[in-house]
Design a protein around this motif. Structure first.
Motif, short mmCIF file in Angstrom:
data_model
loop_
_atom_site.label_atom_id
_atom_site.label_comp_id
_atom_site.label_asym_id
_atom_site.label_seq_id
_atom_site.Cartn_x
_atom_site.Cartn_y
_atom_site.Cartn_z
N THR A 107 0.60 -1.00 -0.23
CA THR A 107 0.01 -0.30 0.38
C THR A 107 0.65 1.68 0.26
O THR A 107 0.17 2.49 0.59
CB THR A 107 -0.89 -0.37 1.23
OG1 THR A 107 0.04 0.03 2.43
CG2 THR A 107 -1.80 -1.32 1.33
N LYS A 112 0.75 3.30 -5.05
CA LYS A 112 -0.78 3.64 -5.98
C LYS A 112 -0.99 4.96 -6.75
O LYS A 112 -1.32 5.34 -6.98
CB LYS A 112 -0.98 3.77 -4.70
CG LYS A 112 -1.54 2.69 -3.63
CD LYS A 112 -2.92 3.54 -1.97
CE LYS A 112 -1.30 3.36 -1.24
NZ LYS A 112 -2.66 3.98 0.33
N TYR A 125 -5.21 -7.17 -6.58
CA TYR A 125 -4.61 -6.58 -5.51
C TYR A 125 -4.73 -7.70 -4.56
O TYR A 125 -5.51 -8.64 -5.02
CB TYR A 125 -6.01 -6.22 -4.75
CG TYR A 125 -6.03 -4.25 -5.33
CD1 TYR A 125 -5.64 -3.46 -4.76
CD2 TYR A 125 -7.31 -4.27 -6.43
CE1 TYR A 125 -6.25 -2.13 -5.58
CE2 TYR A 125 -7.68 -2.67 -6.54
CZ TYR A 125 -6.55 -2.20 -6.46
OH TYR A 125 -7.19 -1.22 -6.64
N MET A 130 -6.01 -4.41 0.95
CA MET A 130 -5.08 -3.62 0.35
C MET A 130 -6.04 -2.99 -0.59
O MET A 130 -5.58 -1.47 -0.75
CB MET A 130 -3.86 -5.05 -0.32
CG MET A 130 -2.56 -4.51 0.03
SD MET A 130 -1.70 -5.15 -0.33
CE MET A 130 -1.97 -4.34 -2.56
N ASP A 133 -7.59 -0.11 0.97
CA ASP A 133 -6.92 1.34 1.09
C ASP A 133 -6.81 1.94 0.02
O ASP A 133 -6.84 3.24 -0.09
CB ASP A 133 -6.26 0.48 1.14
CG ASP A 133 -4.27 1.43 1.50
OD1 ASP A 133 -4.54 2.16 2.88
OD2 ASP A 133 -4.13 2.05 0.62
N ALA A 134 -6.64 0.91 -0.99
CA ALA A 134 -6.79 2.17 -2.69
C ALA A 134 -7.87 2.58 -2.96
O ALA A 134 -7.42 3.75 -3.65
CB ALA A 134 -6.08 0.91 -3.70
N SER A 245 1.73 -6.96 3.94
CA SER A 245 0.17 -6.89 2.85
C SER A 245 -0.49 -8.49 2.83
O SER A 245 -1.87 -8.33 2.93
CB SER A 245 0.54 -6.66 1.69
OG SER A 245 1.60 -6.67 0.54
#
Length: 337
Positions: A107, A112, A125, A130, A133-134, A245
């Motif tokens: 992340t 990103k 992903y 994750m 989060d993106a 992750s």
């Protein structure tokens, strides 16, 4: 479908989690009859071309290496990339109108940012957290435009590839500060009658100590030897990472019914689920208590059974179907530009 993967290094020489995750995805495409080539960018990653699980791997020769896949009969229908190769692969894809697929393993802001600059046709992903989060990052930074299409495919781990009868060691894989080497050695000092096994990792500054008689350090181990050389000697796996992750080695260990004591990173909590035994990496007392408890003849069988059940429950078949269908769709549609 002809796929070119632009990566910096690859198994069996390089055995980090990201590389094995990428290989697990690529070999699935090869198993389904697609043509999959990997082009390496690190000069010392390989000296000769080779094949692994139906995937052809080509060493770095020069900056013009990708040209054979950009045009003519050998033209790729999709480019897969990750980590340090993302920028170059994205540029080449745009220039040659070949769709690019990003494999996201972290992340970090740099990763990103290429969701914007690279305009990938597909983002893969490695965890649900994750992806979330993106998506949150995108709403803040690029909420005025649609986000690239993305799917979640947890790093595929086949139980049969890592099954072994557990041994008697307390093991850490990758002896860096970030992976928890200090916790590993501190526990060895606190538990001098227990045997510890440290496995040199595929990247990062390794912390090697030779002053503890109950600690054995073994070399970097290829993925296809992990079951025999590492998990068959392991009773408890330590995962005191400051960041994960996902935590592939934790899942590999669970394939043998090996309980995992872990720092509660978002990735490890998603991969281990209720089978995980969590303790803050800064709380050595909690780590010592958790490890000692797993040497109880009453506790260990239950923890081992939970670990094996969790590994079996992470069967990658359905997500691999999604991955293959997504890649075939990307190749069919071509570049969006």
């Amino acid at each position: 479908m002809r796929v070119l993967a632009m990566l910096h290094a690859y198994p069996p020489a390089h055995n980090a989690g990201a590389e094995w995750a990428a290989h697990s995805l690529l070999r699935e495409l090869a198993a389904r009859g697609h043509n999959v080539d990997v082009l390496l960018s690190q000069q010392d990653a390989a000296t000769d071309a080779y094949e692994i699980d139906g995937v052809s791997v080509y060493p770095y020769r020069g900056k013009a290496d990708p040209s054979r896949w950009m045009r003519g009969d050998g033209r790729a229908q999709a480019i897969v990339t990750h980590l340090e190769n993302t920028a170059r692969a994205s540029v080449l894809g745009e220039l040659n109108r070949i769709p690019v697929v990003h494999l996201l393993h972290n992340t970090f802001e740099k990763s990103k940012s290429w969701l914007v600059k690279g305009s990938p046709s597909l983002v893969v992903y490695n965890t649900a957290w994750m992806k979330a989060d993106a998506e949150a990052w995108w709403r803040v930074h690029r909420g005025d435009r649609p986000m690239p299409w993305g799917i979640t495919v947890h790093p595929p781990v086949a139980v049969e590839d890592y099954q072994a009868t557990p041994g008697d060691r307390i093991t850490l894989i990758n002896l860096t500060v970030e992976k928890g080497a200090k916790v590993f050695y501190a526990l060895a000092e606190r538990m001098p009658r227990r045997k510890f096994l440290g496995v040199i990792g595929g990247y990062g500054q390794q912390i090697i100590r030779d002053d503890l008689p109950n600690v054995e350090i073994v070399p970097h181990t290829p993925g296809d030897r992990m079951a025999k050389d590492v998990y068959a000697r392991t009773r408890v796996l330590l995962a005191p990472s400051s960041y994960e992750s996902y935590g592939r080695v934790a899942v590999e260990a669970m394939c043998s019914g090996i309980p995992v004591v872990a720092h509660p990173t978002a990735g490890l909590m998603e991969s281990l689920g209720e089978a995980g035994i969590f303790a803050d990496r800064d709380d050595l007392d909690a780590w010592e208590a958790a490890v000692k408890r797993l040497f109880s003849p009453k506790v260990y069988p239950q923890a081992s059974k939970a670990a094996a059940a969790r590994a079996a429950g992470l069967d990658p078949a359905a997500e691999l179907d999604v991955w293959a269908a997504a890649m075939e769709g990307v190749a069919k549609r071509g570049s969006p530009r």
